[in-house]
Design a protein around this motif. Structure first.
Motif, PDB file in Angstrom:
ATOM      1  N   ALA A 214      19.094  -7.168  11.436  1.00 17.19           N
ATOM      2  CA  ALA A 214      20.453  -7.707  11.354  1.00 17.19           C
ATOM      3  C   ALA A 214      20.462  -8.853  10.357  1.00 17.19           C
ATOM      4  O   ALA A 214      19.699  -9.823  10.511  1.00 17.19           O
ATOM      5  N   VAL A 215      21.286  -8.734   9.284  1.00 14.20           N
ATOM      6  CA  VAL A 215      21.455  -9.781   8.273  1.00 14.20           C
ATOM      7  C   VAL A 215      22.815 -10.422   8.511  1.00 14.20           C
ATOM      8  O   VAL A 215      23.844  -9.773   8.337  1.00 14.20           O
ATOM      9  N   GLN A 216      22.802 -11.670   8.929  1.00 18.19           N
ATOM     10  CA  GLN A 216      24.065 -12.369   9.208  1.00 18.19           C
ATOM     11  C   GLN A 216      24.634 -12.881   7.891  1.00 18.19           C
ATOM     12  O   GLN A 216      23.985 -13.629   7.155  1.00 18.19           O
ATOM     13  N   LEU A 217      25.864 -12.429   7.536  1.00 22.32           N
ATOM     14  CA  LEU A 217      26.483 -12.754   6.246  1.00 22.32           C
ATOM     15  C   LEU A 217      26.936 -14.199   6.229  1.00 22.32           C
ATOM     16  O   LEU A 217      27.334 -14.776   7.258  1.00 22.32           O
ATOM     17  N   ASP A 218      26.871 -14.792   5.034  1.00 25.20           N
ATOM     18  CA  ASP A 218      27.291 -16.178   4.832  1.00 25.20           C
ATOM     19  C   ASP A 218      28.803 -16.204   4.603  1.00 25.20           C
ATOM     20  O   ASP A 218      29.305 -15.580   3.656  1.00 25.20           O
ATOM     21  N   GLN A 219      29.514 -16.912   5.454  1.00 25.03           N
ATOM     22  CA  GLN A 219      30.974 -16.954   5.349  1.00 25.03           C
ATOM     23  C   GLN A 219      31.418 -17.601   4.049  1.00 25.03           C
ATOM     24  O   GLN A 219      32.483 -17.287   3.516  1.00 25.03           O
TER      25      GLN A 219
ATOM     26  N   ILE B 122      15.554 -17.906  10.250  1.00 23.66           N
ATOM     27  CA  ILE B 122      15.818 -19.334  10.376  1.00 23.66           C
ATOM     28  C   ILE B 122      15.813 -19.728  11.839  1.00 23.66           C
ATOM     29  O   ILE B 122      15.229 -20.734  12.236  1.00 23.66           O
ATOM     30  N   GLY B 123      16.450 -18.953  12.687  1.00 26.48           N
ATOM     31  CA  GLY B 123      16.433 -19.200  14.116  1.00 26.48           C
ATOM     32  C   GLY B 123      17.451 -20.222  14.577  1.00 26.48           C
ATOM     33  O   GLY B 123      17.100 -21.189  15.249  1.00 26.48           O
ATOM     34  N   TYR B 124      18.712 -20.018  14.161  1.00 26.52           N
ATOM     35  CA  TYR B 124      19.757 -20.901  14.660  1.00 26.52           C
ATOM     36  C   TYR B 124      19.904 -20.712  16.163  1.00 26.52           C
ATOM     37  O   TYR B 124      19.639 -19.635  16.719  1.00 26.52           O
ATOM     38  N   ALA B 125      20.386 -21.771  16.785  1.00 32.81           N
ATOM     39  CA  ALA B 125      20.532 -21.709  18.248  1.00 32.81           C
ATOM     40  C   ALA B 125      21.612 -20.724  18.664  1.00 32.81           C
ATOM     41  O   ALA B 125      21.530 -20.108  19.733  1.00 32.81           O
ATOM     42  N   ASP B 126      22.640 -20.580  17.833  1.00 38.04           N
ATOM     43  CA  ASP B 126      23.738 -19.687  18.194  1.00 38.04           C
ATOM     44  C   ASP B 126      23.515 -18.256  17.711  1.00 38.04           C
ATOM     45  O   ASP B 126      24.409 -17.421  17.805  1.00 38.04           O
TER      46      ASP B 126
ATOM     47  N   ALA C 293      10.786 -10.732   1.090  1.00 35.56           N
ATOM     48  CA  ALA C 293      11.864  -9.833   0.641  1.00 35.56           C
ATOM     49  C   ALA C 293      13.076 -10.606   0.159  1.00 35.56           C
ATOM     50  O   ALA C 293      13.760 -10.198  -0.780  1.00 35.56           O
ATOM     51  N   LEU C 294      13.336 -11.781   0.797  1.00 35.67           N
ATOM     52  CA  LEU C 294      14.531 -12.540   0.453  1.00 35.67           C
ATOM     53  C   LEU C 294      14.373 -13.247  -0.880  1.00 35.67           C
ATOM     54  O   LEU C 294      15.305 -13.307  -1.682  1.00 35.67           O
ATOM     55  N   GLY C 295      13.214 -13.790  -1.183  1.00 34.34           N
ATOM     56  CA  GLY C 295      13.010 -14.473  -2.440  1.00 34.34           C
ATOM     57  C   GLY C 295      13.577 -15.882  -2.410  1.00 34.34           C
ATOM     58  O   GLY C 295      13.965 -16.419  -1.364  1.00 34.34           O
ATOM     59  N   PRO C 296      13.674 -16.508  -3.597  1.00 35.37           N
ATOM     60  CA  PRO C 296      14.094 -17.915  -3.627  1.00 35.37           C
ATOM     61  C   PRO C 296      15.580 -18.123  -3.354  1.00 35.37           C
ATOM     62  O   PRO C 296      16.004 -19.209  -2.964  1.00 35.37           O
ATOM     63  N   SER C 297      16.426 -17.113  -3.620  1.00 37.06           N
ATOM     64  CA  SER C 297      17.876 -17.279  -3.431  1.00 37.06           C
ATOM     65  C   SER C 297      18.243 -16.973  -1.995  1.00 37.06           C
ATOM     66  O   SER C 297      17.816 -15.961  -1.442  1.00 37.06           O
ATOM     67  N   LEU C 298      19.012 -17.859  -1.429  1.00 32.76           N
ATOM     68  CA  LEU C 298      19.428 -17.690  -0.033  1.00 32.76           C
ATOM     69  C   LEU C 298      20.942 -17.538   0.001  1.00 32.76           C
ATOM     70  O   LEU C 298      21.674 -18.520  -0.109  1.00 32.76           O
ATOM     71  N   ASN C 299      21.429 -16.309   0.093  1.00 30.32           N
ATOM     72  CA  ASN C 299      22.871 -16.057   0.116  1.00 30.32           C
ATOM     73  C   ASN C 299      23.312 -15.442   1.430  1.00 30.32           C
ATOM     74  O   ASN C 299      24.304 -14.731   1.490  1.00 30.32           O
ATOM     75  N   ILE C 300      22.473 -15.693   2.506  1.00 28.80           N
ATOM     76  CA  ILE C 300      22.825 -15.194   3.831  1.00 28.80           C
ATOM     77  C   ILE C 300      22.762 -16.357   4.815  1.00 28.80           C
ATOM     78  O   ILE C 300      22.206 -17.435   4.513  1.00 28.80           O
ATOM     79  N   GLU C 301      23.306 -16.157   6.000  1.00 26.59           N
ATOM     80  CA  GLU C 301      23.284 -17.180   7.038  1.00 26.59           C
ATOM     81  C   GLU C 301      21.963 -17.127   7.814  1.00 26.59           C
ATOM     82  O   GLU C 301      21.315 -18.154   8.049  1.00 26.59           O
ATOM     83  N   ASP C 302      21.535 -15.941   8.204  1.00 27.51           N
ATOM     84  CA  ASP C 302      20.287 -15.786   8.941  1.00 27.51           C
ATOM     85  C   ASP C 302      19.908 -14.308   8.925  1.00 27.51           C
ATOM     86  O   ASP C 302      20.722 -13.444   8.531  1.00 27.51           O
ATOM     87  N   MET C 303      18.648 -14.027   9.357  1.00 22.95           N
ATOM     88  CA  MET C 303      18.160 -12.655   9.404  1.00 22.95           C
ATOM     89  C   MET C 303      17.315 -12.506  10.667  1.00 22.95           C
ATOM     90  O   MET C 303      16.434 -13.337  10.949  1.00 22.95           O
TER      91      MET C 303
ATOM     92  N   ARG D  34       5.604 -14.610  13.538  1.00 21.90           N
ATOM     93  CA  ARG D  34       5.323 -15.325  12.286  1.00 21.90           C
ATOM     94  C   ARG D  34       5.122 -14.340  11.139  1.00 21.90           C
ATOM     95  O   ARG D  34       5.589 -14.569  10.015  1.00 21.90           O
ATOM     96  N   ARG D  35       4.469 -13.230  11.407  1.00 19.65           N
ATOM     97  CA  ARG D  35       4.233 -12.268  10.325  1.00 19.65           C
ATOM     98  C   ARG D  35       5.534 -11.609   9.871  1.00 19.65           C
ATOM     99  O   ARG D  35       5.751 -11.386   8.683  1.00 19.65           O
ATOM    100  N   LEU D  36       6.403 -11.313  10.831  1.00 17.56           N
ATOM    101  CA  LEU D  36       7.710 -10.730  10.461  1.00 17.56           C
ATOM    102  C   LEU D  36       8.542 -11.722   9.650  1.00 17.56           C
ATOM    103  O   LEU D  36       9.270 -11.337   8.727  1.00 17.56           O
ATOM    104  N   LYS D  37       8.419 -13.022   9.963  1.00 16.01           N
ATOM    105  CA  LYS D  37       9.146 -14.025   9.159  1.00 16.01           C
ATOM    106  C   LYS D  37       8.611 -14.062   7.732  1.00 16.01           C
ATOM    107  O   LYS D  37       9.365 -14.203   6.770  1.00 16.01           O
ATOM    108  N   ASP D  38       7.287 -13.942   7.592  1.00 16.13           N
ATOM    109  CA  ASP D  38       6.707 -13.917   6.243  1.00 16.13           C
ATOM    110  C   ASP D  38       7.222 -12.712   5.451  1.00 16.13           C
ATOM    111  O   ASP D  38       7.520 -12.821   4.247  1.00 16.13           O
ATOM    112  N   ILE D  39       7.304 -11.567   6.104  1.00 16.59           N
ATOM    113  CA  ILE D  39       7.811 -10.368   5.406  1.00 16.59           C
ATOM    114  C   ILE D  39       9.267 -10.567   4.992  1.00 16.59           C
ATOM    115  O   ILE D  39       9.665 -10.213   3.865  1.00 16.59           O
ATOM    116  N   MET D  40      10.081 -11.181   5.869  1.00 11.90           N
ATOM    117  CA  MET D  40      11.483 -11.434   5.524  1.00 11.90           C
ATOM    118  C   MET D  40      11.594 -12.441   4.387  1.00 11.90           C
ATOM    119  O   MET D  40      12.439 -12.322   3.496  1.00 11.90           O
TER     120      MET D  40
END
Length: 598
Positions: A196-201, A141-145, A117-127, A108-114
């Motif tokens: 690992a920052v998963q890029l948004d297609q 976010i924790g997608y299943a895939d 750092a990410l801020g209000p704009s979300l231009n990635i798929e996941d981290m 939970r703490r690592l998610k808060d740090i992410m």
């Protein structure tokens, strides 16, 4: 019958001349039009083609720059996460299972740090954050895939250049997912885990979109598709991009593919991805072909118009030229004043007729002037010889010889008689032939040797000449008259010793003679008067005049004109008084041994 044959022959001649004129003009026209077509090709069509190709190259660079900016944003995002030192503490606390309270708290703490750092704009798929073994510790976010392990990447990361150099790399996870992977390390270089920052297609596709009239393909280092615009359909395949070896070795360029498509490519130095912009050949060369076809159409129309115009112009031009030709053939030396027929409506032919008449008049005038020049040359030489054989000169020399004989100076008498004999032989032998500069200097020495006995130690003289004077020719009696002028006029009001110097120099195809004295020099304005008389004498062609320049009965003007008859415009003559308090004057003669001096 004879009249009919003559008319037929005249018609064939007229047709033949008309055909020659016609084809000559047509050939010249085709040459001009060909030059115009070459000019259009190199100055209009080729620059237009280069401009279109450069626009395709700039489009590929623009797409690549947008991708670089997107990857740079992810790099900045990872830097913001690493700037929080709590990340190092959480990852170094120990191996906690996510099922335990400590593991859930760390996640939970690592998610808060992410999130911070990410801020209000979300231009990635996941981290995701992984530990040193490559196991996932936390996911934004924790997608299943989302991949639970990073071990496949860690096994092949040593072969990635950007990973070894900068500690980050682009990693393809599966068929479509692409991640920006970075090592989590502190300032001392100690690694605590991996981010690992998963890029948004959608952002990748958006970078490739927006180019009208062409397709964009973004390929990774292994030539696998990253993104395309428009998006590929299920049954559509990625085209094979095969440039020549020399082109593929460069980071950017453009080439024509086997499918007749222009392909502009740009390889990014940051991501290693290559952007391809594909346009059909007819789209790229459409404006170029339009200009080319329009130029061909205009040239064809101009050729047809010129064809008709030249055809009728040659017909009107033929008859006056034939008349002028027949009149020229009838002219000879006895009828140079014959007038040609002026009846023509062509202004150019009227001017040609007038110019031809003026040419005949100048030719006849030139013949008369040449005759006069030859006549005056003979008169000049005869006048020079007569002026030199002056009775008072012979009388003075014989008087000096008689005085030396009365005093019993037999050796002096012998020497003076020898000098007088050599001088008279030089003057009267072959008077119409030119002599060498060596012979002229030798005669001057004889003259000064005779005069020396009259003035004794009061007269000092020196003759200095370079070698190679045998090949320099000039009329007889050129130097000696100037020396006589010094003795007769320069030393009248000057105290002895009197000095005369004659110097001859040869250099760079020129020869120069300087005759100097230490007398009283020329009176003010006299030098300008003498030079003006020489200039007004028309290079010796006009009738010779008796002047009072001071060289016997011949004068400076006539002596210079005798030289001009031989050297014409290759002669330079000058007279000047010495400056700086030095007494006397100098006569300077310079001429070129080359006929094409000017």
């Amino acid at each position: 019958m004879a009249t009919i044959v003559q008319k037929l022959r005249g018609g064939r001649v007229q047709a033949s001349l008309q055909t020659k004129f016609f084809f000559t003009f047509m050939l010249l026209l085709l040459i001009v039009l060909g030059c115009f077509l070459v000019y259009v090709n190199y100055m209009v069509i080729q620059p237009l083609k280069d401009k279109t190709e450069n626009e395709m190259k700039r489009a590929a660079v623009q797409v690549s720059d947008q991708l670089n900016l997107y990857i740079s944003n992810q790099n900045q995002l990872s830097q913001r996460i690493l700037s929080n030192k709590e990340v190092f503490t959480l990852l170094s606390a120990g191996d906690y299972s996510q099922l335990t309270l400590e593991g859930l708290t760390r996640s939970r703490r690592l998610k808060d740090i992410m999130f911070q750092a990410l801020g209000p704009s979300l231009n990635i798929e996941d981290m995701m954050i992984y530990d040193l073994t490559g196991e996932r510790v936390a996911s934004y976010i924790g997608y299943a895939d989302s991949p639970a392990s990073l071990r496949p990447f860690l096994e092949e990361s040593s072969n990635l250049p950007t990973w070894n150099a900068s500690g980050y790399a682009l990693y393809r996870q599966g068929a479509d997912a692409i991640s920006f992977v970075r090592a989590i390390r502190n300032q001392n270089g100690q690694v605590f885990g991996y981010l690992a920052v998963q890029l948004d297609q959608r952002y990748l596709n958006r970078s490739a979109a927006g180019l009208a009239g062409g397709k964009v393909y973004i390929m990774d280092q292994d030539q696998r598709l990253v993104s395309s615009s428009p998006a590929l359909r299920e049954e559509e395949k990625v085209p094979e991009f095969a440039a020549s070896p020399s082109e593929s070795a460069t980071a950017n360029g453009i080439y024509l593919s086997s499918g007749q498509n222009y392909v502009a490519y740009h390889r990014s130095a940051e991501t290693g991805w290559t952007t391809y912009v594909v346009n059909p050949k007819n789209v790229v060369l459409g404006p170029v072909n339009s200009v080319k076809y329009l130029s061909i159409l205009l040239i064809t129309a101009l050729i047809l118009f010129s064809f008709i115009f030249i055809y009728f112009s040659t017909r009107n031009l033929l008859l006056p030229i034939r008349k002028l030709r027949s009149q020229i053939l009838r002219m000879n030396y006895s009828n140079l004043n014959m007038k040609t027929g002026p009846r023509t409506h062509n202004n150019e032919l009227i001017q040609l007729n007038s110019a031809f008449q003026e040419l005949l008049e100048r030719l006849q005038e030139s013949i008369e002037r040449e005759k006069l020049a030859l006549h005056e040359e003979v008169k000049s030489r005869n006048s020079a010889l007569q002026a030199q054989i002056a009775p008072h000169f012979i009388h003075n020399v014989l008087y000096l010889i008689s005085i030396a004989a009365q005093e019993g100076k037999n050796s002096v008498v012998t020497e003076m008689c020898k000098h007088l004999s050599d001088s008279l032989r030089y003057i009267v032998s072959s008077p119409y032939q030119h002599v060498t500069l060596t012979e002229e200097l030798k005669h001057t020495r004889h003259y000064l040797s005779l005069i020396q006995h009259n003035f004794e130690d009061d007269l000092e003289w020196e003759i200095d000449g370079d070698g190679g004077l045998e090949r320099i020719e000039l009329p007889r009696l050129v130097i000696q008259p100037f020396v006589e002028n010094c003795i007769e006029h320069a030393f009248k009001n000057t105290d002895p010793p009197w000095r005369i110097e004659v110097r001859v120099k040869v250099y760079n195809g020129l020869w120069a003679i300087e005759i100097r004295d230490n007398g009283e020099g020329f009176a003010p304005g006299r030098i300008r008067e003498i030079l003006d008389n020489i200039e007004d004498s028309d290079s010796g062609v006009s009738e010779l005049r008796h002047d009072t320049s001071g060289i016997g009965n011949m004068g400076i003007v006539n002596t210079v004109n005798r030289l001009k008859l031989m050297y014409r415009n290759r002669l330079f003559f000058n007279i000047y008084n010495h400056l700086g308090g030095e007494k006397g004057a100098t006569v300077q003669i310079i001429a070129s041994m080359s006929k094409d001096f000017y």
